[in-house]
Design a protein around this motif. Structure first.
Motif, PDB file in Angstrom:
ATOM      1  N   LEU A 411      57.187  42.758  69.791  1.00  0.00           N
ATOM      2  CA  LEU A 411      55.738  42.649  69.619  1.00  0.00           C
ATOM      3  C   LEU A 411      55.363  42.681  68.155  1.00  0.00           C
ATOM      4  CD1 LEU A 411      54.474  45.099  72.415  1.00  0.00           C
ATOM      5  CD2 LEU A 411      54.660  42.601  72.517  1.00  0.00           C
ATOM      6  N   ASN A 415      49.875  44.572  67.946  1.00  0.00           N
ATOM      7  CA  ASN A 415      49.982  44.849  69.380  1.00  0.00           C
ATOM      8  C   ASN A 415      50.616  46.201  69.675  1.00  0.00           C
ATOM      9  OD1 ASN A 415      48.891  42.322  69.946  1.00  0.00           O
ATOM     10  ND2 ASN A 415      50.894  41.334  69.942  1.00  0.00           N
ATOM     11  N   LEU A 418      48.423  49.085  70.813  1.00  0.00           N
ATOM     12  CA  LEU A 418      47.990  49.189  72.197  1.00  0.00           C
ATOM     13  C   LEU A 418      48.821  50.210  72.975  1.00  0.00           C
ATOM     14  CD1 LEU A 418      47.424  45.401  73.004  1.00  0.00           C
ATOM     15  CD2 LEU A 418      45.719  47.115  72.372  1.00  0.00           C
TER      16      LEU A 418
END
Length: 884
Positions: A411, A415, A418
């Motif tokens: 990723l 990201n 998250l």
């Protein structure tokens, strides 16, 4: 002012019917002369002819007070041993049983000895007033509940014995007994208040010039408030409005340690300004710990004792909800406490008080500062539970960091944040706001340390990374706050839903209950075993004794029985966990409608603990529909009894009419024939004599049938008719009935159609024969001379039909169901026929007892009436074996 308001004010000046009057002698401190003044007024009342009884008076060794007791009858005190000490208490039952229109009860705030009926003496006074007895009593201002914390601030002493303010407010008269502080101190030094050793200790600790002056001011304020209330009452009685404009005071409380202090302050403000007041708690979804919930419940109970209204609102915005509620209730003053989160107030100005000031246009807002005293240490268990939540936040951060490190090659860097946001949401959903914010801060540090260049350092090189971290922290805090709030709101909704489901389930059970016992059984089945509770419901029998109407047989101690009796008599809670007869394990709550107890609900914790506030409120909420269902069942029973009484009176009237007409006719005919035979004797021709004798016999048989109908109907009505069934041929029943009525049927053309191969009936032959006789006699009575009467027996749909058709006037369609009512003939008057009107009613009962029915239709070719006896056909017996 309307006439209605004036009338209410005039009526308020009179005591409630059957309730005594209360006169309170209020003082600033012990020794001002309250008991002396009470005894002086009692002597004045005695000289006016009133009966006076001394319930309890504490003289404390004062010679002047003891001298005033002379001449006044006294009720002997009860002696109670408690921990090796003999305690003397007022004999409440003795006072209630002794005639006396005025009772003297000293020291209203006194706590009774353990094991007494009531925990407080003011509760004894309330029972005396409820019994219609007037009471004189004394109380010091420091014992008023609303002034408890104010007295503590003045004197440094927390008064344990308090009296709810409403007890004093309901007094018909309040007399302030005043003594200047210097004179009171002089009385102390002279030993007229306490013995010298106690007097010196009292002066050093409590009775200082400063304390006495402050207490004197409080007593004067309390008396002035009562005087102002009386003055306003006088204005209303005169038909004019009181000069002071009344609004309403709203006090907003939360689950902090200042809630009770805020309620007491609100009660004093409302009393000084003569305002009705309400306690308002806005449930905004924030999760309170157990201590917070208990503080809210304690504040609500205190507000109820002080005469305030308790309101619970559910909304996300506290300040806006308070303002809207204030406008709805036309409140003029809102009182709130200072926010606990001072750092947030200083940084964001987000306190409730600040938002109230910004949004309240024309509304007075008062803010009570927090008490500077240190609060009591919190239980260690709470810290353990809180640290578990913060440990969960730390563990979630570590797991999120490990997972993010594992997927860092897959990723992109934005990201990865998250993953930490998911950890914050998880903690917020599982715990509360504090651990969620802690998880957000730890995730912020881990994200910076592990993934923001330079790695493994908290320093930041690029400016865009600073903005990323700031946005990450903001989003983590917002999502955590939102998730925690949603979780607490979800829990509140679940609790509300659980209560609603219980109410709906109970209502469904009660709807199906048709009588009183069914209601009690439904209530017991619903409540027993829930929340770890044992429930029983008591009722009073015809002797006034309470017995278990629903629930397992339970033995109660003497104290538990006394508590149940007291709860029933006074329509108040009693027993374990209350202030009245708390010994035992049962808490009693009367199921009352319109101040009339219908049953008594007893609740006991299986674990032996006292019921909590929410449990009591839930039980009270569930008890209300039970009480309403009991009232409905009681009303239904009363209506059924009234209906039966009306029907009985109607039957009695019809029976008298029937006896006077139908039974008198054959007796008159028989008497005339007998008189002729006696008077003329041999002068009467043989044929005429035979005709007179046959007429007498026929009338005697007719009279016998009438009496038999009355007896049969009595047996049917009382359920004493027994069916001795046997197998019988229908032709035998028809033949026997026709033979019995041969004289009645002689003027008619009889047509009988009874097939030879009919199946057998398994019936009580004599009853079916009597039913057929009644139908045949009814048809013959209404048939014209030489008319055709047809009797036909057929089989249809596993039933045997015996049809009797005549050529009489027929029966209208609307009256075909009424012909089976008792005394229908007598109710319609004399129609030219004779009979009691019982024949067809008995016919219907006899055939119905065999599982059959009687149908009414048109006669042959649409002329007259056809009555059909329909009898079920069972499986036929084996002709090769013995017939049972």
């Amino acid at each position: 002012m309307s006439d209605s308001d004036r009338a209410d004010a005039l009526l308020a000046d009179f005591p409630k019917p059957g309730r005594g009057r209360l006169k309170v002698f209020l003082g600033a401190a012990p020794g001002v002369g309250k008991t002396f003044a009470m005894l002086t007024h009692a002597h004045a009342q005695q000289r006016m002819g009133r009966q006076v009884l001394v319930g309890v008076v504490e003289t404390h060794g004062r010679a002047e007070t003891e001298a005033l007791l002379a001449g006044l009858p006294q009720q002997p005190l009860l002696r109670t041993r408690y921990r090796g000490v003999t305690l003397h208490e007022m004999d409440l039952d003795g006072v209630l049983s002794t005639p006396g229109s005025l009772v003297l009860v000293d020291e209203l705030a006194h706590s009774n000895a353990p094991g007494s009926r009531h925990a407080k003496r003011w509760q004894d006074v309330q029972e005396l007033l409820a019994a219609g007895i007037d009471v004189y009593t004394t109380v010091n201002v420091q014992h008023l509940e609303s002034l408890n914390d104010k007295v503590r601030d003045i004197t440094g002493v927390l008064v344990r014995e308090t009296v709810p303010d409403w007890v004093v407010h309901e007094a018909f008269d309040l007399l302030l007994v005043d003594l200047p502080p210097r004179d009171l101190l002089e009385r102390l030094r002279e030993g007229k208040v306490y013995v010298p050793e106690q007097a010196r200790a009292a002066i050093d600790a409590f009775f200082s010039q400063r304390n006495l002056s402050a207490l004197r001011e409080l007593a004067m304020q309390a008396a002035a408030a009562q005087v102002d209330t009386d003055a306003a009452q006088g204005y209303r009685q005169g038909g004019t409005a009181a000069p002071a404009l009344r609004g309403r005071l709203l006090v907003g409380v939360d689950g902090d340690d200042q809630a009770e202090r805020l309620v007491r302050h609100a009660s004093r403000v409302a009393q000084r300004r003569h305002l009705p007041w309400s306690l308002v708690h806005v449930d905004n979804g924030r999760l309170h710990d157990e201590n917070g919930r208990q503080r809210i419940q304690a504040a609500q109970q205190l507000a109820e004792r002080l005469g305030g209204e308790v309101v619970v609102l559910r909304a996300a915005e506290v300040a806006r909800t308070l303002i809207e509620h204030a406008r709805e209730r036309r409140a003029s003053l809102v009182l709130v406490g200072q926010s606990r989160d001072r750092w947030r107030r200083r940084l964001f100005g987000a306190g409730v008080a600040a938002r109230l000031l910004r949004g309240s246009h024309g509304l007075e807002v008062n803010v009570l500062d927090r008490d500077v005293q240190r609060s009591a240490p919190k239980p260690a268990a709470r810290y353990v539970w809180a640290w578990r939540h913060y440990l969960l936040a730390l563990a979630a951060t570590v797991l999120a960091a490990g997972l993010a490190w594992a997927v860092t090659s897959v990723l992109a860097l934005p990201n990865i944040s998250l993953v930490f946001l998911a950890a914050v949401l998880l903690v917020a959903v599982r715990t509360s706001l504090g651990p969620a914010l802690a998880c957000a801060m730890l995730s912020f540090l881990a994200y910076d340390y592990l993934f923001i260049a330079p790695n493994f350092s908290l320093s930041i090189q690029r400016e865009e990374d600073v903005l990323t971290l700031v946005f990450f922290l903001l989003m983590a805090a917002l999502t955590g706050n939102l998730a925690a709030r949603q979780r607490s709101q979800l829990q509140a909704l679940r609790e509300t839903q659980a209560q609603t489901i219980q109410l709906l389930d109970l209502s469904r059970r009660l709807t199906g209950a048709t009588d009183r016992q069914a209601v009690l059984e439904a209530a017991h089945q619903h409540l027993d075993g829930r929340l770890g509770l044992q429930v029983c419901i008591l009722q009073r029998d015809e002797h006034g004794q309470l017995h278990v109407a629903s629930g397992d047989p339970t033995s109660f101690t003497d104290n538990e029985r006394a508590a149940a009796q007291w709860a029933w008599q006074h329509d108040q809670a009693a027993g374990f966990g209350s202030d009245t007869l708390p010994e035992g394990r049962w808490w009693w709550w009367p199921l009352t409608v319109d101040s009339q107890p219908l049953a008594l609900m007893g609740v006991a914790q299986c674990a032996g603990q006292a019921l909590s506030g929410p449990e009591r409120r839930l039980l009270r909420g569930l008890a209300q529909p039970v009480a309403q269902a009991l009232a409905r069942a009681q009303l239904s029973e009363q209506l059924e009894a009234a209906r039966l009484h009306g029907e009985t009176e109607q039957l009695r009237s019809a029976l008298l009419a029937s006896v006077s007409h139908d039974l008198r006719t054959p007796l008159t005919s028989m008497r005339g024939s007998i008189d002729s035979l006696l008077a003329l004797g041999e002068a009467i021709a043989e044929s005429d004599r035979r005709e007179l004798l046959e007429g007498t016999r026929d009338e005697a048989e007719r009279l016998d049938r009438y009496i038999q109908n009355l007896l049969d109907m009595t047996r049917l009505g009382h359920g004493s008719l027994k069916l001795a069934r046997d197998w019988v041929a229908p032709a035998d029943i028809v033949g026997s009935a026709l033979h019995r009525l041969r004289a009645v049927l002689a003027p008619l053309n009889l047509d009988t159609q009874v097939p030879a191969n009919l199946p057998l009936l398994f019936v009580h032959a004599a009853l079916i024969e009597q039913a057929l006789v009644n139908v045949l006699e009814n048809a013959a009575r209404f048939s014209p001379a030489q008319g055709r009467l047809r009797v036909e027996v057929t089989v249809h749909d596993q039933q045997l039909h015996i049809a009797v058709s005549d050529e009489g006037p027929g029966i209208a369609l609307a009256d075909r169901d009424k012909v089976f009512d008792m005394f229908y003939t007598a109710a319609r008057g004399d129609r030219g026929g004779q009979g009691t009107g019982l024949g067809l009613a008995i016919c219907q009962g006899m055939v119905g007892a065999h599982g059959g029915q009687v149908r009414v239709g048109e006669g042959t070719d649409g002329v007259g009436t056809c009555m059909t006896l329909c009898l079920p056909l069972p499986t036929q017996p084996d002709t090769g074996s013995d017939v049972p």
